[in-house]
Design an enzyme around this catalytic site. Sequence first.
Site, PDB file in Angstrom:
ATOM      1  N   ASP A  95       0.863  -1.145   0.022  1.00 45.26           N
ATOM      2  CA  ASP A  95       0.188  -0.069   0.007  1.00 45.26           C
ATOM      3  C   ASP A  95       1.007   1.263  -0.032  1.00 45.26           C
ATOM      4  O   ASP A  95       1.616   1.415   0.927  1.00 45.26           O
ATOM      5  CB  ASP A  95      -0.988  -0.125   1.337  1.00 45.26           C
ATOM      6  CG  ASP A  95      -2.276   0.742   1.212  1.00 45.26           C
ATOM      7  OD1 ASP A  95      -1.925   1.497   0.526  1.00 45.26           O
ATOM      8  OD2 ASP A  95      -3.129   0.280   1.735  1.00 45.26           O
ATOM      9  N   ASP A 190      -2.729   4.718  -2.439  1.00 43.91           N
ATOM     10  CA  ASP A 190      -3.959   5.215  -1.473  1.00 43.91           C
ATOM     11  C   ASP A 190      -4.317   6.745  -2.215  1.00 43.91           C
ATOM     12  O   ASP A 190      -3.372   7.532  -2.677  1.00 43.91           O
ATOM     13  CB  ASP A 190      -3.135   5.852  -0.115  1.00 43.91           C
ATOM     14  CG  ASP A 190      -4.234   6.192   0.773  1.00 43.91           C
ATOM     15  OD1 ASP A 190      -5.074   5.152   1.324  1.00 43.91           O
ATOM     16  OD2 ASP A 190      -3.791   7.197   1.376  1.00 43.91           O
ATOM     17  N   GLU A 240      -6.690   3.806  -5.567  1.00 42.37           N
ATOM     18  CA  GLU A 240      -8.126   4.166  -4.727  1.00 42.37           C
ATOM     19  C   GLU A 240      -8.217   5.737  -5.304  1.00 42.37           C
ATOM     20  O   GLU A 240      -7.621   6.556  -5.126  1.00 42.37           O
ATOM     21  CB  GLU A 240      -7.579   4.319  -3.156  1.00 42.37           C
ATOM     22  CG  GLU A 240      -8.953   4.320  -2.637  1.00 42.37           C
ATOM     23  CD  GLU A 240      -8.489   5.013  -1.138  1.00 42.37           C
ATOM     24  OE1 GLU A 240      -9.550   4.663  -0.256  1.00 42.37           O
ATOM     25  OE2 GLU A 240      -7.682   5.597  -0.899  1.00 42.37           O
ATOM     26  N   HIS A 314     -11.203  -1.741   4.717  1.00 40.05           N
ATOM     27  CA  HIS A 314     -10.764  -1.237   6.048  1.00 40.05           C
ATOM     28  C   HIS A 314     -11.196   0.235   6.479  1.00 40.05           C
ATOM     29  O   HIS A 314     -11.027   0.785   7.551  1.00 40.05           O
ATOM     30  CB  HIS A 314      -9.313  -1.254   6.495  1.00 40.05           C
ATOM     31  CG  HIS A 314      -8.663  -0.298   5.494  1.00 40.05           C
ATOM     32  ND1 HIS A 314      -8.396  -0.295   4.247  1.00 40.05           N
ATOM     33  CD2 HIS A 314      -8.159   1.254   5.674  1.00 40.05           C
ATOM     34  CE1 HIS A 314      -7.798   0.534   3.648  1.00 40.05           C
ATOM     35  NE2 HIS A 314      -7.643   1.473   4.485  1.00 40.05           N
ATOM     36  N   ASP A 315     -11.950   0.904   5.533  1.00 44.13           N
ATOM     37  CA  ASP A 315     -12.616   2.266   5.788  1.00 44.13           C
ATOM     38  C   ASP A 315     -14.210   2.075   5.877  1.00 44.13           C
ATOM     39  O   ASP A 315     -15.069   3.058   5.731  1.00 44.13           O
ATOM     40  CB  ASP A 315     -12.259   3.146   4.717  1.00 44.13           C
ATOM     41  CG  ASP A 315     -10.781   3.598   4.646  1.00 44.13           C
ATOM     42  OD1 ASP A 315     -10.171   3.561   5.572  1.00 44.13           O
ATOM     43  OD2 ASP A 315     -10.395   3.712   3.404  1.00 44.13           O
TER      44      ASP A 315
END
Length: 539
Positions: A95, A190, A240, A314-315
Amino acid sequence: MNFKDKIIYEIYIKSFKDSDGNGVGDIRGITSKLDYLKDLGVDLIWITPFFCSPLKDNGYDISDYYSIDPLFGTMADFKELVSEAEKRSIGIMLDMVFNHTSTEHEWFKRALNKEEKYMNYYIFSDKPTNWVSKFGGGAWKYVENLDRYYLHLFDETQADLNWDNPDVREELKKIIRFWKEIGVKGFRFDVINLISKPEVFEDDLIGDGRRFYSDGKKVNAYLKELIEDTGIADYCTIGEMSSTDLSSCVEYSKAENRELSMVFNFHHLKIDYQDKDKWKLMKPDVKELKDLFSTWQMTMQKENGWNALFWCNHDQPRAVSRFGNDRYFWKRSAKMLAILQYLMRGTPVLYQGEELGQTNAYFSDLSQYRDVESINYYQILIDQGMSQQESLHILSERSRDNGRTQMLWDDSSNNGFSDGKPWIEYVPAIRKANVKDEEMDDDSILNFYKKLIRYRKSRNSLIYGSIDFIETIYDNIFVYTRKFDQEETLVISNFTEKIAEMEIDLKDYKIVLSNMDGMEYKNGILTLREYEAMVLERI
Ligand code: TEU
């Protein structure tokens, strides 16, 4: 790399598996579970950031991109993970948080020390704008000894990098090359569509500022440069995309552009936001979901773009709690969500625990939360005049911590996650939702995921095929076909508890996978029961 036939699995490292009893998941924990992932059918693992970090945002605030935070292990542990994964034909994806660094990063510290070179690494201004940070409050923070403000689209400890500075871009390329050398097979970038900021910063009189910095003018050029100069065009890369639009996502992911393999967009996860506001609850707008799926899928297909398919990360709160019914139709609704999402055109990205039907955390007290966004927003909601009870209710539905609780390995203490006290608590809402119990239950969500993954991999129509949506008179019934050469797969799902009767000619089809026993089909009428979903093959 051919990424179309792959299954990607996201690991939130803090909560996956703790190998040393300190209550925090780690790299060796992941290595110990590789056989589990192999058995599930996973080809690539995306691990959330484990680099040195003050962990204000659980690792999305990086202070050193080249070293591993001792909390998560050592470089030797990571090399062992890469080689053990390789033995099982599993690739590791890292990531890369390149929109911002932690304010503890050496570069930022030197900027605060008035070193001109490093001041140009960030975005400083004499005059702040009215933009709002994604985690609440203003997006600019004043620095006294510089008498200037710096931009932070996220927490104030996450300072935005200045991508217009070629030195910054070179630094970021060096990081990619370093991890590539160690044997990493892919990258998740990200909020990568936020990297190109406007030339002039101005107040947003109609919004929170995002229209000025999302999908900015130079994102494509910067991405192309990063990918080409580091030689990762053939790696698996996912971007993302925050508050993006469809045409931008086409550009980021279409093969001939040589930018990214695929994109995450979040439009389908905002269908239960009232007025697009995450902190205002609303029942999911199923019609909107249906429109979004067909518009995005059809356009990405026509323009040769590629989607990452996902419900959870995870968000996000857990999909089965949010869109399914985790009390009365737990298994059935979790399986429906899997069928509907992961047989569309794109690459599935599963999130740890989703394959178990893991539910929301259902926290009732503020002290149970760990996430910076949740804690900030609790205060913002209170300040807006909401009662404590109402604010806690909203958090229990919307907090990112819903998805960050520990992976459920068995029914021992701490769910087999750790021998120590976990950094975040969790009492599973469903007793048998854990790997050990589900492995023994033929009808479990876990075994269903295994079946579905195997099936997807066995069908060219599901990997490479075209997609077409079939109109129905019901908003809650989703029907699509996937076709490749002579092969055709038909997918039918009932997204809600509303039973529907549908006229459809199925005489040339056979059912191959379903979340229920048998099907109710008589005289050309298919009755779809609560959350029923099925996969059929043209004979
Ligand atoms: O997420 C970006 C992002 O857009 C979400 O954090 C979203 O803004 C948030 O959920 C608001 O509802 C990425 C990471 O996935 C996230 O964990 C990080 O906190 C964030 O970037 C900053 O690096």
